[in-house]
Scaffold this active site. Structure first.
Site, mmCIF file in Angstrom:
data_model
loop_
_atom_site.group_PDB
_atom_site.id
_atom_site.type_symbol
_atom_site.label_atom_id
_atom_site.label_comp_id
_atom_site.label_asym_id
_atom_site.label_seq_id
_atom_site.Cartn_x
_atom_site.Cartn_y
_atom_site.Cartn_z
ATOM 1 N N GLU A 134 2.064 -4.353 8.152
ATOM 2 C CA GLU A 134 2.426 -2.947 8.353
ATOM 3 C C GLU A 134 3.116 -2.709 9.696
ATOM 4 O OE1 GLU A 134 -0.825 -0.194 6.837
ATOM 5 O OE2 GLU A 134 -1.887 -2.098 6.959
ATOM 6 N N SER A 188 -1.021 0.683 3.567
ATOM 7 C CA SER A 188 0.336 1.111 3.188
ATOM 8 C C SER A 188 0.750 0.528 1.840
ATOM 9 C CB SER A 188 1.349 0.719 4.268
ATOM 10 O OG SER A 188 1.078 1.378 5.474
ATOM 11 N N SER A 198 4.642 10.384 6.329
ATOM 12 C CA SER A 198 3.186 10.250 6.298
ATOM 13 C C SER A 198 2.494 11.543 5.882
ATOM 14 C CB SER A 198 2.675 9.793 7.664
ATOM 15 O OG SER A 198 3.174 8.504 7.989
#
Length: 341
Positions: free
Chosen positions: A15, A176, A310
């Site tokens: 990530e 993620s 996000s």
């Protein structure tokens, strides 16, 4: 007096790119009237680079710190202790291995540096999806049935019989939606287990539950653990909220959710219960799938992302707040958390 905030980003995990995006977004929106930013960039080999000022740092600087005039280093973690001398608090923008699993938190505690987010134990538990599920079960929080596979091929037929197809296969300490897939056949299940076993001592197999997916952030304030508005996740391509859906615009994230207030209240209550059950601190985000009116918890994120895509920032901004306010609340609550320890 302004406080010195060092933003830690990068790291060795899968990530890494998301962490760099998160770090840049924090740099762009940090309140310069209250805080003076610096940057610690951690590379794939866990070497530290340090920039005394976070101003004018570009994506190119982050990808080529050795060639950048803005960074000093590399330093080993042990040799990097001096870069924290002028730091009042570290804003932890790392994701995944090393940054989100309690390791970096333990490093900062050892050298006496305050930091944002959850402490060591909650970070370690939250990062390991299998261990977190054990806590959820013990706390009476619904979560999909699961099996932890530990490189025992002879048990694959039993796993297939228990969970059926399709089923999810996940590396427990990846986020993620990296190192995560759907198996539709026993052959696909075997292939995913073999692949993911290269990255972790155990692999999570989870029963596929059909339903609508939601994510609900929570934040701690002086009044206690407060839920932010849940986000309804509607993939426009594919069948679940994978990496492409999250970061490449292949989903709709709808907030406020177009659902009954009773469901919204249930989602918020579940997210608060998850945060409390793992003893998370300051903020977290819980992902859920709703089936038959019941939210089943998929995972908790103790360091949710702060990229433009996000979910926590989207939820917070939906209340009419600003990104800068969000960062300020997290930093100030983290100071309060550290003062109580």
């Amino acid at each position: 007096m302004k406080k010195h905030v060092t933003i830690a980003m990068g790291g060795p995990s899968q990530e890494r790119e998301i962490s760099l995006q998160t770090g840049l977004e924090i740099l762009r929106n940090l309140d310069r009237e209250r805080y003076i930013p610096a940057v610690v960039l951690i590379d794939e080999k866990r070497q530290f680079y340090f920039a005394e000022t976070g101003d004018a740092i570009t994506e190119e600087d982050l990808h080529t710190p050795k060639e950048s005039s803005r960074f000093r280093g590399p330093y080993s973690p042990r040799g990097a202790v001096s870069v924290w001398n002028n730091c009042d608090i570290c804003f932890n923008a790392l994701h995944g291995e090393f940054g989100e699993d309690g390791v970096f938190q333990g490093y900062l505690e050892t050298i006496g540096v305050a930091y944002t987010g959850s402490a060591v134990s909650a970070s370690a538990l939250g990062m390991h999806k299998g261990l977190a599920k054990k806590i959820f079960e013990a706390s009476g929080i619904p979560t999909p049935p699961y099996t932890l596979y530990r490189n025992e091929p002879e048990k694959i037929p039993h796993i297939a019989a228990r969970h059926g197809f399709p089923c999810f296969v996940k590396c427990p300490q990846s986020g993620s939606s990296k190192l995560m897939g759907i198996a539709h056949t026993k052959e696909e299940l075997h292939g995913l287990l073999e692949e993911y076993s290269q990255y972790a001592p155990s692999v999570l197999v989870e029963t596929y539950i059909e339903g609508e997916e939601f994510s609900c952030p929570v934040m701690e304030t002086a009044e206690g653990v407060q839920a932010l508005p849940p986000v309804y996740i509607k993939p426009t391509e594919g069948t679940y909220f994978d990496y492409d859906a999250k970061y490449k615009g292949k989903s709709e994230e709808i907030v406020p959710v177009p659902h009954a207030p009773e469901l919204v209240e249930l989602l918020e209550r579940t997210a608060r219960a998850v945060h409390i059950s793992l003893e998370c601190s300051v903020y977290s985000r819980t992902d859920m799938i709703v089936h038959g009116g019941t939210p089943f918890v998929l995972e908790v994120n103790t360091l949710p992302g702060f990229t433009p895509a996000s979910l926590l920032p989207k939820s917070y901004l939906s209340q009419g707040n600003s990104y800068t306010q969000l960062l300020t609340e997290i930093i100030e609550e983290s100071f309060r958390r550290n003062s109580r320890r």
